[in-house]
Design an enzyme around this catalytic site. Structure first.
Site, PDB file in Angstrom:
ATOM      1  N   ARG A  78       0.713  -1.216  -0.123  1.00 34.91           N
ATOM      2  CA  ARG A  78      -0.087  -0.015   0.053  1.00 34.91           C
ATOM      3  C   ARG A  78       0.907   1.240  -0.024  1.00 34.91           C
ATOM      4  NH1 ARG A  78      -4.819  -2.268   4.059  1.00 34.91           N
ATOM      5  NH2 ARG A  78      -6.134  -3.265   2.335  1.00 34.91           N
TER       6      ARG A  78
ATOM      7  N   TYR B 213      -6.504  -0.982  -6.733  1.00 39.29           N
ATOM      8  CA  TYR B 213      -5.835  -2.143  -6.210  1.00 39.29           C
ATOM      9  C   TYR B 213      -5.073  -1.845  -5.070  1.00 39.29           C
ATOM     10  CZ  TYR B 213      -1.346  -0.859  -8.994  1.00 39.29           C
ATOM     11  OH  TYR B 213      -0.246  -0.314  -9.566  1.00 39.29           O
ATOM     12  N   GLU B 214      -4.779  -2.909  -4.437  1.00 42.42           N
ATOM     13  CA  GLU B 214      -4.161  -3.006  -2.673  1.00 42.42           C
ATOM     14  C   GLU B 214      -5.020  -2.248  -2.064  1.00 42.42           C
ATOM     15  OE1 GLU B 214      -1.859  -4.719  -2.219  1.00 42.42           O
ATOM     16  OE2 GLU B 214      -1.171  -5.279  -4.137  1.00 42.42           O
ATOM     17  N   GLY B 215      -6.259  -2.593  -2.306  1.00 40.16           N
ATOM     18  CA  GLY B 215      -7.554  -1.822  -1.252  1.00 40.16           C
ATOM     19  C   GLY B 215      -7.971  -0.559  -1.923  1.00 40.16           C
TER      20      GLY B 215
ATOM     21  N   GLN C 130      -9.462   2.411   2.119  1.00 40.03           N
ATOM     22  CA  GLN C 130      -8.341   3.053   3.081  1.00 40.03           C
ATOM     23  C   GLN C 130      -9.224   3.841   3.797  1.00 40.03           C
ATOM     24  OE1 GLN C 130      -5.616   1.802   2.500  1.00 40.03           O
ATOM     25  NE2 GLN C 130      -6.292   0.378   0.863  1.00 40.03           N
TER      26      GLN C 130
END
Length: 591
Positions: A297, A438-440, A445
């Site tokens: 992240r 992507y990556e959350g 977040q």
């Protein structure tokens, strides 16, 4: 136009805005010599300019090709990767026991920005490898480390992160990939994963996949997920590569951007199941995976910074070359460069200021991670860990939002030529879009920021950070420098608004969670813009104190950010605290 790493800006951000210099002087970095930072970044910048940047548009135009389960990358990419690993760049922050240089994560973060700015699709591959290294080093057995970690650290082998399935995107607990334990202690993995970045490629001989799967008797949801190391090729006792494992790329995605980065569908089980090795303990995979995800992240946030800086540099160069119209009041013949027009200046200032703010937020996150593992004092480590946890969703969410906005403005500065692929402005716009997903996703977040990070220990980490930012504002106010304009006032008002919003949300996280969640995204924006404004002010003060010849430029940048971006904090407070009912009415409007 090629890319040039803005070393002076990066060093000011790293040493002062992010606090690296203070942390080194406090002894939190042990015997690390902070004087080497400049040399490392200079060399990284040269490699990026000479090798990676020229391949950026090449990769976008050629993309990748899948044939018989094998992916061929764009021309020049395997050679560039070989040169990159030979230069030791993959090993910058890797553990020294396994061939790494052991440099701080903060230094690698600055390098990650450089790789992302010069060629974001290329930089994405080592970003995932770094996350794999982190997870294996933290949770893997000594035997797995002995076999795989040195190769990952050197970059001889790359790593992947395999979470997503067709029915399980952000809801990781819904995954169905199955792992069956064998008599020899290995596991047979069967299932399909989608959106796997660099799941297959031709830049290395082996790929080390980190796969989430579920044991037959595992509890439901995320509590029943385990993490497995699944190599593309098995490794013989002497370290040579053995048989091909049962994990193949069965498809690749055709994407809006990041064309040179292979995004694969990975299939396991066509030939009896892929052989996997447990990482950590059974049913503890999410804990292990979060080690990878938190590192990733931050890396994605730095992608946002990198793409933003590349878009800004290109837009600035174009604005100085492109002639259109006349400056107000100018007499004579001929057109002027569009840079003379106030609205173009406004866009360029917004691009530069937001990029600088995002950079420092990411660097500060990296410094906090470093201190959380390197400091001798347990309390200092604990406080730094809380700071890193608080900053991570902003590093990822706020910075990638900025990457998207700055890339958008880059197209706008180019005008019609920005809509034409040959200028490259459109590529930055397309490449940036995925970083907010992507990556959350950035919505996730924001939820993480409100429900976990703000709520942790009654908001202790938030109040500690706001106290530090308040001290910075006092310094701006005490400087009495007219060049700051209304910076001090605007930052003070923003801090007061952020404090009120934080308290309002903290009260509702448990008592009225839907109200808190409705305001999560504007809260992340409010926090990021306030934090970024104060950090830029601290950098300007440091530049003035150090006698930096560019100090007036940094003061002007901090002023612009405070008076044009941080000033929105009050409106965002009202959005958070007064809009919950309008969000709740969505069903009646949309359905």
């Amino acid at each position: 136009m090629t890319y040039r790493a803005p070393i002076s800006d990066m060093l000011l951000s790293l040493n002062h805005g992010a606090g690296l210099k203070a942390a080194v002087e406090a002894g939190h970095y042990g015997d690390f010599d902070g004087d080497i930072v400049s040399a490392v970044l200079e060399e990284a910048g040269k490699f990026a300019t000479d090798v990676l940047a020229p391949l950026n548009q090449v990769g976008d135009e050629h993309g990748i090709k899948l044939s018989d389960g094998k992916v061929t990358t764009a021309p020049g990419w395997p050679d560039a990767y070989k040169r990159w690993t030979e230069g030791g760049w993959n090993a910058v922050s890797g553990p020294e026991d396994f061939g790494g240089q052991g440099l701080p994560i903060a230094i690698n973060a600055a390098c990650t920005e450089i790789w992302s700015a010069s060629n974001v699709a290329f930089g994405l591959c080592p970003l995932l490898t770094a996350s794999a290294m982190e997870a294996l080093d933290a949770h893997g057995s000594d035997e797995l480390k002995k076999i795989y970690l040195e190769k990952l650290v050197s970059g001889e082998w790359t790593g992947t992160m395999q979470l997503t399935e067709p029915q399980a995107g952000s809801d990781v607990g819904a995954l169905r990939t199955r792992a069956d334990k064998q008599a020899d202690g290995t596991y047979r993995i069967k299932g399909t994963k989608i959106f796997i970045t660099y799941g297959e490629h031709d830049m290395t001989d082996n790929i080390v996949h980190f796969v989430l799967a579920r044991l037959p008797d595992a509890p439901a949801g995320t509590k029943g997920i385990s993490l497995f190391l699944v190599p593309k090729f098995m490794v013989n006792a002497d370290g040579s590569l053995g048989a091909r494992n049962d994990i193949y790329a069965s498809g690749v995605e055709h994407k809006l951007g990041m064309h040179a980065s292979p995004t694969c569908t990975m299939t396991m089980g066509d030939h009896g199941g892929a052989i996997g090795f447990l990482v950590g303990e059974e049913n503890q995979g999410m804990r292990c995976m979060f080690t990878m995800m938190n590192q990733a992240r931050l890396g994605v946030g730095l992608e946002g910074v990198g793409v933003a800086d590349r878009a800004y540099q290109q837009a600035l160069a174009y604005a100085q070359e492109r002639k259109q119209g006349r400056a107000i009041g100018k007499k004579g013949d001929g057109s002027d460069a569009i840079f003379v027009h106030p609205d173009v200046k406004r866009m360029l200032m917004r691009m530069r200021a937001q990029t600088a703010a995002a950079r420092t937020i990411c660097y500060a996150t990296a410094v906090a991670i470093d201190v959380s593992t390197r400091a001798k004092d347990p309390k200092v480590r604990a406080d730094a860990a809380a700071r890193a946890a608080l900053l991570t969703p902003m590093a990822k969410g706020y910075s990638t939002d900025i990457g998207n906005e700055v890339a958008y403005l880059g197209v706008q500065v180019h005008g019609g030529m920005g809509f034409i692929e040959e200028t490259g402005a459109a590529q930055h716009y397309r490449d940036a879009r995925i970083t907010a997903i992507y990556e959350g996703t950035n919505g996730i977040q924001a939820i993480d920021l409100v429900t976990r990070k703000l709520a942790a220990n009654g908001g202790a980490a938030v109040w500690a950070l706001l106290d530090e930012l308040s001290a910075t504002v006092k310094q701006v106010e005490a400087s009495n420098d007219p060049a700051f304009g209304t910076t001090g006032i605007k930052l003070r008002e923003a801090l007061e608004a952020l404090t009120r919003t934080s308290k309002w949300l903290l009260e509702r996280v448990t008592s009225a969670p839907n109200e808190a969640l409705a305001g999560a995204t504007p809260y992340l924006q409010q926090f990021g813009s306030t934090l970024g404004g104060c950090m830029l002010a601290s950098e300007a003060l440091a530049a003035k104190s150090d006698g930096n010849t560019d100090a007036p430029r940094y003061v002007s940048l901090a002023r612009f950010f405070a008076e044009n971006i941080t000033v929105q904090a009050g409106a965002l407070e009202r959005t958070v605290t007064e809009s919950a009912e309008s969000v709740a009415a969505a069903d009646a409007v949309l359905l």
